[in-house]
Write a protein that holds these residues in place. Sequence first.
Motif, PDB file in Angstrom:
ATOM      1  N   LEU A   1       0.814  -1.211   0.000  1.00  0.00           N
ATOM      2  CA  LEU A   1       0.000   0.000   0.000  1.00  0.00           C
ATOM      3  C   LEU A   1       0.849   1.265   0.000  1.00  0.00           C
ATOM      4  CD1 LEU A   1      -2.756   1.426   0.277  1.00  0.00           C
ATOM      5  CD2 LEU A   1      -2.495   1.177   2.763  1.00  0.00           C
ATOM      6  N   GLU A   2       1.931   1.281   0.763  1.00  0.00           N
ATOM      7  CA  GLU A   2       2.754   2.488   0.855  1.00  0.00           C
ATOM      8  C   GLU A   2       3.227   2.946  -0.512  1.00  0.00           C
ATOM      9  OE1 GLU A   2       7.247   3.621   2.296  1.00  0.00           O
ATOM     10  OE2 GLU A   2       6.083   2.280   3.580  1.00  0.00           O
ATOM     11  N   ILE A   3       3.735   2.015  -1.314  1.00  0.00           N
ATOM     12  CA  ILE A   3       4.229   2.369  -2.645  1.00  0.00           C
ATOM     13  C   ILE A   3       3.090   2.831  -3.538  1.00  0.00           C
ATOM     14  CG2 ILE A   3       5.219   1.414  -4.761  1.00  0.00           C
ATOM     15  CD1 ILE A   3       7.286   2.076  -2.677  1.00  0.00           C
ATOM     16  N   GLN A   4       1.922   2.207  -3.422  1.00  0.00           N
ATOM     17  CA  GLN A   4       0.795   2.605  -4.278  1.00  0.00           C
ATOM     18  C   GLN A   4       0.340   4.026  -3.959  1.00  0.00           C
ATOM     19  OE1 GLN A   4       0.858   0.345  -6.471  1.00  0.00           O
ATOM     20  NE2 GLN A   4       1.945  -1.027  -5.060  1.00  0.00           N
ATOM     21  N   ALA A   5       0.325   4.378  -2.683  1.00  0.00           N
ATOM     22  CA  ALA A   5      -0.073   5.731  -2.283  1.00  0.00           C
ATOM     23  C   ALA A   5       0.928   6.766  -2.773  1.00  0.00           C
ATOM     24  CB  ALA A   5      -0.232   5.807  -0.766  1.00  0.00           C
ATOM     25  N   LEU A   6       2.222   6.460  -2.633  1.00  0.00           N
ATOM     26  CA  LEU A   6       3.253   7.381  -3.120  1.00  0.00           C
ATOM     27  C   LEU A   6       3.238   7.449  -4.643  1.00  0.00           C
ATOM     28  CD1 LEU A   6       6.214   6.419  -0.752  1.00  0.00           C
ATOM     29  CD2 LEU A   6       4.818   8.488  -0.652  1.00  0.00           C
ATOM     30  N   PHE A   7       3.013   6.325  -5.295  1.00  0.00           N
ATOM     31  CA  PHE A   7       2.934   6.262  -6.753  1.00  0.00           C
ATOM     32  C   PHE A   7       1.785   7.136  -7.262  1.00  0.00           C
ATOM     33  CE2 PHE A   7       1.738   3.370 -10.531  1.00  0.00           C
ATOM     34  CZ  PHE A   7       2.523   4.108 -11.401  1.00  0.00           C
ATOM     35  N   TYR A   8       0.627   6.987  -6.650  1.00  0.00           N
ATOM     36  CA  TYR A   8      -0.538   7.787  -7.032  1.00  0.00           C
ATOM     37  C   TYR A   8      -0.262   9.273  -6.829  1.00  0.00           C
ATOM     38  CZ  TYR A   8      -5.410   9.413  -7.071  1.00  0.00           C
ATOM     39  OH  TYR A   8      -6.577  10.080  -7.342  1.00  0.00           O
ATOM     40  N   SER A   9       0.346   9.606  -5.689  1.00  0.00           N
ATOM     41  CA  SER A   9       0.667  11.002  -5.398  1.00  0.00           C
ATOM     42  C   SER A   9       1.664  11.564  -6.401  1.00  0.00           C
ATOM     43  CB  SER A   9       1.224  11.116  -3.979  1.00  0.00           C
ATOM     44  OG  SER A   9       1.495  12.453  -3.633  1.00  0.00           O
ATOM     45  N   ALA A  10       2.699  10.781  -6.727  1.00  0.00           N
ATOM     46  CA  ALA A  10       3.711  11.240  -7.679  1.00  0.00           C
ATOM     47  C   ALA A  10       3.119  11.423  -9.073  1.00  0.00           C
ATOM     48  CB  ALA A  10       4.875  10.254  -7.720  1.00  0.00           C
ATOM     49  N   LEU A  11       2.197  10.548  -9.472  1.00  0.00           N
ATOM     50  CA  LEU A  11       1.547  10.696 -10.771  1.00  0.00           C
ATOM     51  C   LEU A  11       0.741  11.993 -10.832  1.00  0.00           C
ATOM     52  CD1 LEU A  11       0.254   7.064 -11.493  1.00  0.00           C
ATOM     53  CD2 LEU A  11       2.144   8.245 -12.630  1.00  0.00           C
ATOM     54  N   ARG A  12       0.010  12.285  -9.772  1.00  0.00           N
ATOM     55  CA  ARG A  12      -0.792  13.507  -9.762  1.00  0.00           C
ATOM     56  C   ARG A  12       0.089  14.753  -9.723  1.00  0.00           C
ATOM     57  NH1 ARG A  12      -6.086  13.929  -6.272  1.00  0.00           N
ATOM     58  NH2 ARG A  12      -5.978  15.868  -7.480  1.00  0.00           N
ATOM     59  N   CYS A  13       1.154  14.695  -8.925  1.00  0.00           N
ATOM     60  CA  CYS A  13       2.085  15.834  -8.881  1.00  0.00           C
ATOM     61  C   CYS A  13       2.749  16.047 -10.233  1.00  0.00           C
ATOM     62  CB  CYS A  13       3.146  15.602  -7.804  1.00  0.00           C
ATOM     63  SG  CYS A  13       2.538  15.632  -6.105  1.00  0.00           S
TER      64      CYS A  13
END
Length: 675
Positions: free
Chosen positions: A383-395
């Motif tokens: 989950l941690e990587i998915q949350a950071l991945f999603y955040s990085a994509l939006r940023c």
Amino acid sequence: MNMSGSIGISTMKPCCRILITCRSSGFFGTPQSRCHHHFVDNLPTFRFKPVQGGQIHRCSPRLFGFRRLIEPNQRPSRLPDSSWGQSRVLSGCCNPGKGRVTTSVISNVASNVRHHSTSVEGHVNEKSFERIYIQGGMNVKPLVVERIERGVGVGKEEEHRVEDGRSNADIGNSDGLDKAAQEREVSEIEKEAWTLLRNVVVNYCGSPVGTVAANDPADKQPLNYDQVFIRDFVPSALAFLLKGEGEIVRNFLLHTLQLQSWEKTVDCYSPGQGLMPASFKVRTVPLDGSNGAFEEVLDPDFGESAIGRVAPVDSGLWWIILLRAYGKITGDYALQERVDVQTGIKLILNLCLTDGFDMFPSLLVTDGSCMIDRRMGIHGHPLEIQALFYSALRCSREMLSLNDGSKNLVTAINNRLSALSFHIREYYWVDMKKINEIYRYKTEEYSTDAINKFNIYPEQIPSWLVDWIPDTGGYLIGNLQPAHMDFRFFTLGNLWSIVSSLSTPKQNEGILNVIESKWDDLVGHMPLKICYPALEYEEWRIITGSDPKNTPWSYHNGGSWPTLLWQFTLACIKMGRPELARKAVDMAEQRLSVDRWPEYYDTKNGRFIGKQSRLFQTWTIAGFLTSKMLLERPELASLLYLEEDYELLESCVCALSKTGRKKCSRGAARSQILV
């Protein structure tokens, strides 16, 4: 803001041997023979032209990073100020004893960053969203940019100069941040924390570039805690930004960018292009052929020296997130628009979005590739990587310059965001209702209409969860794979899902409800548990490999990590519940200074300082300071978190309709949004 100006581009490694002397008389010295360039010294800002009609020359690389020449007993010189021109990326810094020296290898290329493709924008084909081709090979650091930025004003253009090595805290709203910080009464513990944080600042070429992970004077074996970690520096960066001090963050972003895509290997196998290092260290090495002189180099670690030899997946994601935060807080959006920074973003995204064998939209990673950097059974889709991945994509989507070279990449980002948000919200979420559904699952279902899509066996529901899950609220599980659900509560993944809006508003409330109702388990005497519950007995032996550092309720196996305070504070402020964060911060404030700022705490309730915990841990200190400042000025939190993107709910990228199959339903996700 529309920007136009002159852009210089060079394909060069950060260890380039070019030394260009900038003397006080205003003309340049002679570069060493490795790279030859003509000089243009009659322009208002200096730049170099390549020797042969537009061809960009590359300097021969070395193993280490940026260079700097120092004579014995010579103090490092400061970077040039605005009167010395506009060198944007410092790739080497030397001082043989006379004058100021900086390196700037630039070709004279006119381009509009926002609206035109550049030579590194790549070639697009129908199958791949973007291919970035860089002259000189896959592992060449592509860009060093000099640029005159022109903001469009009323009736005229004004030139804005932004130099490397200089604080941009006077840009945008940072003046107000610094003034507010000075006016607020600071406690003695905060003063101590600021003193400790400033004492761990690492300087390179006379400018701050980061903070070491820990500075425990009693530690005889620092291992890699004396290095600057991308992951660890984020709370330090936010503390400095909220304080109105942007120089160190800007330098950090640019220098780590120059370390990207090095050819460091494990057993002769190179990592993918775009990989960011886990950490770097400023080393001092003798200068070749010199008599007593030495040079500073940045030596990155991509995991080839780490325990377990695992490359960091989260470093590049954190770098993108921090880049956006820097722009939001300082107002210096010109940094994001630089061609080398744009290329760095694209390289990271290309690495993450590369097609593979995986069928899921979540990012497939190895065990130990995130904050939990040891074997803890979180390989696959944690989950941690998915949350950071999603955040990085939006940023990234927010920061990318829109042009012909990036439109396919933006499309790929939108498609992945849509699929990823639905996947996590639908399949990772558990509450009392969902667990009842899993309890009655049928298995071995074969069809596109299967309810139990991942063939989860109801017997996997652990006994602790039956008694632990509250009647109201819920959370995102730690991992989901075929025939496997990791029901542990992972704090960082859940908190960052709130911050990034990966989870729905209703789910966000549910996560905070669980933390509040299970306060004794997840917070106890020291916030916050990195995961709950701990692996024990035979499960600990099998999953961790009998890791003596990850014994039950210690370190990554259920330990309490004070650095999680700042993510918790950010999530609570976003959801309008700052009182929860204040309660946790007040609890930590009573112990952290007395306990000498430990890395983590042991035992089920977090009462003991971690058995192998480093003291004076930097991200513990910085996390506390960031939390205090965010609670003091909660309006600043809105610059750091992301709001719900309703457009993502309207798109379905599964493409099942093209095959005549039943179209994927987004009703479940939308129903929770529109509460």
